[in-house]
Design a protein around this motif. Structure first.
Motif, PDB file in Angstrom:
ATOM      1  N   VAL A  66       0.995  -1.331  -0.164  1.00  9.01           N
ATOM      2  CA  VAL A  66       0.064   0.025   0.264  1.00  9.01           C
ATOM      3  C   VAL A  66       0.786   1.246  -0.037  1.00  9.01           C
ATOM      4  O   VAL A  66       1.760   1.314   0.905  1.00  9.01           O
ATOM      5  CB  VAL A  66      -0.932   0.269   1.039  1.00  9.01           C
ATOM      6  CG1 VAL A  66      -1.589   1.459   1.339  1.00  9.01           C
ATOM      7  CG2 VAL A  66      -1.701  -0.971   1.404  1.00  9.01           C
ATOM      8  N   PRO A  67       0.901   2.106  -0.866  1.00 16.43           N
ATOM      9  CA  PRO A  67       1.804   3.177  -0.892  1.00 16.43           C
ATOM     10  C   PRO A  67       1.283   4.405   0.019  1.00 16.43           C
ATOM     11  O   PRO A  67      -0.007   4.530   0.093  1.00 16.43           O
ATOM     12  CB  PRO A  67       1.525   3.849  -2.312  1.00 16.43           C
ATOM     13  CG  PRO A  67       0.032   3.323  -2.836  1.00 16.43           C
ATOM     14  CD  PRO A  67       0.011   2.174  -2.230  1.00 16.43           C
ATOM     15  N   ASN A 153     -10.146   1.055  -3.882  1.00 17.69           N
ATOM     16  CA  ASN A 153      -9.250  -0.209  -4.121  1.00 17.69           C
ATOM     17  C   ASN A 153      -8.146  -0.390  -2.972  1.00 17.69           C
ATOM     18  O   ASN A 153      -8.226  -1.433  -2.210  1.00 17.69           O
ATOM     19  CB  ASN A 153      -8.719  -0.434  -5.188  1.00 17.69           C
ATOM     20  CG  ASN A 153      -9.517  -0.686  -6.372  1.00 17.69           C
ATOM     21  OD1 ASN A 153     -10.443  -1.490  -6.197  1.00 17.69           O
ATOM     22  ND2 ASN A 153      -9.350  -0.301  -7.534  1.00 17.69           N
ATOM     23  N   LEU A 154      -7.666   0.871  -2.597  1.00 16.65           N
ATOM     24  CA  LEU A 154      -6.782   0.893  -1.499  1.00 16.65           C
ATOM     25  C   LEU A 154      -7.386   0.727  -0.040  1.00 16.65           C
ATOM     26  O   LEU A 154      -6.997  -0.117   0.863  1.00 16.65           O
ATOM     27  CB  LEU A 154      -5.909   2.227  -1.572  1.00 16.65           C
ATOM     28  CG  LEU A 154      -4.883   2.279  -2.573  1.00 16.65           C
ATOM     29  CD1 LEU A 154      -4.425   3.835  -2.638  1.00 16.65           C
ATOM     30  CD2 LEU A 154      -3.805   1.323  -2.360  1.00 16.65           C
ATOM     31  N   THR A 155      -8.623   1.370  -0.107  1.00 24.15           N
ATOM     32  CA  THR A 155      -9.380   1.398   1.235  1.00 24.15           C
ATOM     33  C   THR A 155      -9.902  -0.232   1.652  1.00 24.15           C
ATOM     34  O   THR A 155      -9.495  -0.666   2.805  1.00 24.15           O
ATOM     35  CB  THR A 155     -10.645   2.248   1.049  1.00 24.15           C
ATOM     36  OG1 THR A 155     -10.141   3.535   1.059  1.00 24.15           O
ATOM     37  CG2 THR A 155     -11.376   2.210   2.411  1.00 24.15           C
ATOM     38  N   ASN A 159      -8.827  -2.124   4.745  1.00 22.85           N
ATOM     39  CA  ASN A 159      -9.667  -2.416   6.035  1.00 22.85           C
ATOM     40  C   ASN A 159      -9.555  -4.005   6.173  1.00 22.85           C
ATOM     41  O   ASN A 159      -9.236  -4.387   7.096  1.00 22.85           O
ATOM     42  CB  ASN A 159     -11.075  -2.263   5.479  1.00 22.85           C
ATOM     43  CG  ASN A 159     -12.111  -2.709   6.547  1.00 22.85           C
ATOM     44  OD1 ASN A 159     -11.893  -2.522   7.743  1.00 22.85           O
ATOM     45  ND2 ASN A 159     -12.819  -3.334   5.859  1.00 22.85           N
ATOM     46  N   ASP A 160      -9.138  -4.718   5.216  1.00 20.06           N
ATOM     47  CA  ASP A 160      -8.862  -6.437   5.186  1.00 20.06           C
ATOM     48  C   ASP A 160      -7.548  -6.610   6.011  1.00 20.06           C
ATOM     49  O   ASP A 160      -7.754  -7.204   7.133  1.00 20.06           O
ATOM     50  CB  ASP A 160      -8.702  -7.071   3.819  1.00 20.06           C
ATOM     51  CG  ASP A 160     -10.390  -7.044   3.161  1.00 20.06           C
ATOM     52  OD1 ASP A 160     -11.118  -6.678   3.919  1.00 20.06           O
ATOM     53  OD2 ASP A 160     -10.031  -7.556   1.916  1.00 20.06           O
ATOM     54  N   PHE A 161      -6.763  -5.830   5.669  1.00 23.71           N
ATOM     55  CA  PHE A 161      -5.287  -6.137   6.469  1.00 23.71           C
ATOM     56  C   PHE A 161      -5.506  -5.699   7.926  1.00 23.71           C
ATOM     57  O   PHE A 161      -5.045  -6.428   8.790  1.00 23.71           O
ATOM     58  CB  PHE A 161      -4.151  -5.442   5.653  1.00 23.71           C
ATOM     59  CG  PHE A 161      -2.871  -5.632   6.123  1.00 23.71           C
ATOM     60  CD1 PHE A 161      -2.136  -6.715   6.167  1.00 23.71           C
ATOM     61  CD2 PHE A 161      -2.287  -4.361   6.961  1.00 23.71           C
ATOM     62  CE1 PHE A 161      -1.019  -7.057   6.853  1.00 23.71           C
ATOM     63  CE2 PHE A 161      -1.046  -4.664   7.633  1.00 23.71           C
ATOM     64  CZ  PHE A 161      -0.526  -5.920   7.351  1.00 23.71           C
ATOM     65  N   LEU A 162      -5.853  -4.533   8.032  1.00 24.52           N
ATOM     66  CA  LEU A 162      -5.973  -3.939   9.485  1.00 24.52           C
ATOM     67  C   LEU A 162      -7.065  -4.833  10.432  1.00 24.52           C
ATOM     68  O   LEU A 162      -6.646  -4.791  11.622  1.00 24.52           O
ATOM     69  CB  LEU A 162      -6.237  -2.508   9.401  1.00 24.52           C
ATOM     70  CG  LEU A 162      -5.207  -1.625   9.018  1.00 24.52           C
ATOM     71  CD1 LEU A 162      -5.730  -0.163   9.229  1.00 24.52           C
ATOM     72  CD2 LEU A 162      -3.701  -1.997   9.643  1.00 24.52           C
ATOM     73  N   SER A 163      -8.213  -5.042   9.794  1.00 25.60           N
ATOM     74  CA  SER A 163      -9.027  -5.941  10.547  1.00 25.60           C
ATOM     75  C   SER A 163      -8.263  -7.303  11.252  1.00 25.60           C
ATOM     76  O   SER A 163      -8.375  -7.539  12.304  1.00 25.60           O
ATOM     77  CB  SER A 163     -10.314  -6.311   9.738  1.00 25.60           C
ATOM     78  OG  SER A 163     -10.974  -5.269   9.325  1.00 25.60           O
ATOM     79  N   LYS A 172     -11.205  -5.411  17.887  1.00 26.65           N
ATOM     80  CA  LYS A 172     -12.118  -5.325  16.742  1.00 26.65           C
ATOM     81  C   LYS A 172     -11.988  -4.062  16.134  1.00 26.65           C
ATOM     82  O   LYS A 172     -12.247  -2.977  16.656  1.00 26.65           O
ATOM     83  CB  LYS A 172     -13.534  -5.627  17.296  1.00 26.65           C
ATOM     84  CG  LYS A 172     -14.664  -6.126  16.478  1.00 26.65           C
ATOM     85  CD  LYS A 172     -16.062  -5.999  16.946  1.00 26.65           C
ATOM     86  CE  LYS A 172     -16.315  -6.965  18.084  1.00 26.65           C
ATOM     87  NZ  LYS A 172     -17.589  -7.112  18.778  1.00 26.65           N
ATOM     88  N   LEU A 173     -11.692  -4.061  14.765  1.00 27.94           N
ATOM     89  CA  LEU A 173     -12.056  -2.842  14.114  1.00 27.94           C
ATOM     90  C   LEU A 173     -13.003  -2.250  13.704  1.00 27.94           C
ATOM     91  O   LEU A 173     -13.735  -2.831  12.676  1.00 27.94           O
ATOM     92  CB  LEU A 173     -10.741  -3.028  12.850  1.00 27.94           C
ATOM     93  CG  LEU A 173     -10.562  -1.613  11.910  1.00 27.94           C
ATOM     94  CD1 LEU A 173     -10.062  -0.444  12.814  1.00 27.94           C
ATOM     95  CD2 LEU A 173      -9.632  -1.874  10.703  1.00 27.94           C
ATOM     96  N   VAL A 174     -13.608  -1.663  14.518  1.00 23.60           N
ATOM     97  CA  VAL A 174     -15.169  -1.216  14.109  1.00 23.60           C
ATOM     98  C   VAL A 174     -15.424  -0.372  12.880  1.00 23.60           C
ATOM     99  O   VAL A 174     -16.086  -0.480  12.138  1.00 23.60           O
ATOM    100  CB  VAL A 174     -15.619  -0.579  15.497  1.00 23.60           C
ATOM    101  CG1 VAL A 174     -17.045   0.105  15.270  1.00 23.60           C
ATOM    102  CG2 VAL A 174     -15.993  -1.569  16.597  1.00 23.60           C
TER     103      VAL A 174
END
Ligand code: UDP
Length: 254
Positions: A66-67, A153-155, A159-163, A172-174
């Motif tokens: 992710v840049p 696309n970056l978001t 989100n997938d990675f940080l979750s 939990k990443l709410v």
């Protein structure tokens, strides 16, 4: 002695002229505000924690391609970042209903959403950062359809990675807020992740107790703000030393 130039002062950060062309120094203050500045306070140690947490998350994200604008952390409160042209949008991702979504749509806080939902807010303090749609964004030229496509696309990847990363730490990443910028490299432009990712702009709940480990503790006068941010850093395994030692009393030297 020469005083360095302030480029911008926001609610929680100051941007100074960087040490090399095309760079900026991002300084993390202890100030906290909520309700667009209506509520203000200083939370000792918050800036140090956010600097470290944001460094860690941006570095991990860079590791999956992710840049980002992040270059390196300089000291306890400052990091060197690349100078970008900030896109005037707050991109909010929600996995669980909370905050303004719960209020606006009448969904009880804590309800898992059927899928992750992305929302956009126009960054404008005078207007209270209003909710806007892709139609507004492209019609008014805040971002082009291609910019928006890149941001979405970056978001989704972020989100997938940080979750997953937070879940591994029992968190939990709410929901959270991202900002993006345009980075110019010669004649080419790339959309990169900018600003910060910290408990100031994420909702982070303990996975078993749902205890809040984020800025809602400040917004809702719950107390224990710095303790909650420290707990996030501790669980991520990145507790800054200067904070780690605080409030623990004298250390027995053998
Ligand atoms: N958020 C933020 N800055 C803002 C507004 C929201 O960082 O100006 C973050 C907030 O911390 C939360 C997410 O975006 O993680 C969604 O916030 P929401 O729309 O529920 O607004 P709030 O209830 O915080 O006013």
């Amino acid at each position: 002695m020469k005083r360095r130039r302030v480029i911008y002062e926001g609610k929680a950060k100051i941007l100074y002229e960087g040490t090399e062309p095309g760079t900026v120094i991002q300084y993390f203050k202890d100030d906290a505000t909520a309700g667009n500045g209506a509520k203000k306070d200083t939370i000792e140690g918050k800036g140090v924690l956010n600097n470290r947490i944001s460094e860690y998350l941006m570095t991990q994200l860079a590791g999956i391609g992710v840049p980002t604008h992040f270059v390196r952390r300089l000291n306890m409160r400052e990091q060197l970042i690349k100078e970008v042209e900030i896109i005037p949008l707050e991109v909010v991702v929600r996995n669980v209903a909370a905050g303004s979504m719960s209020k606006r749509l009448g969904i009880e806080e804590g309800t898992a959403l059927p899928r992750s939902i992305i929302e956009y807010y126009y960054k404008n303090d005078a207007l209270n950062d209003p909710w806007v749609s892709e139609e507004h964004i492209t019609a008014f030229g805040w971002a082009s359809p291609q910019d928006l496509d890149d941001m979405v696309n970056l978001t989704i990847r972020i989100n997938d990675f940080l979750s997953g990363l937070f879940l591994g730490a029992g968190i939990k990443l709410v929901d959270f807020k991202l900002e993006f910028g345009r980075l110019w490299e010669n004649d080419f432009m790339r959309i990169v992740l900018a600003d910060e990712i910290s408990p100031d702009n994420c909702r982070l709940w303990d996975v078993t107790t749902n205890e809040k480990l984020d800025k809602d503790r400040f917004r809702r006068d719950m107390g224990g703000v710095v303790e909650a941010y420290s707990e996030v850093a501790r669980r991520l395994g990145i507790m800054p030393e200067s904070i780690q030692g605080e409030n623990k009393g004298p250390v027995l030297v053998k």
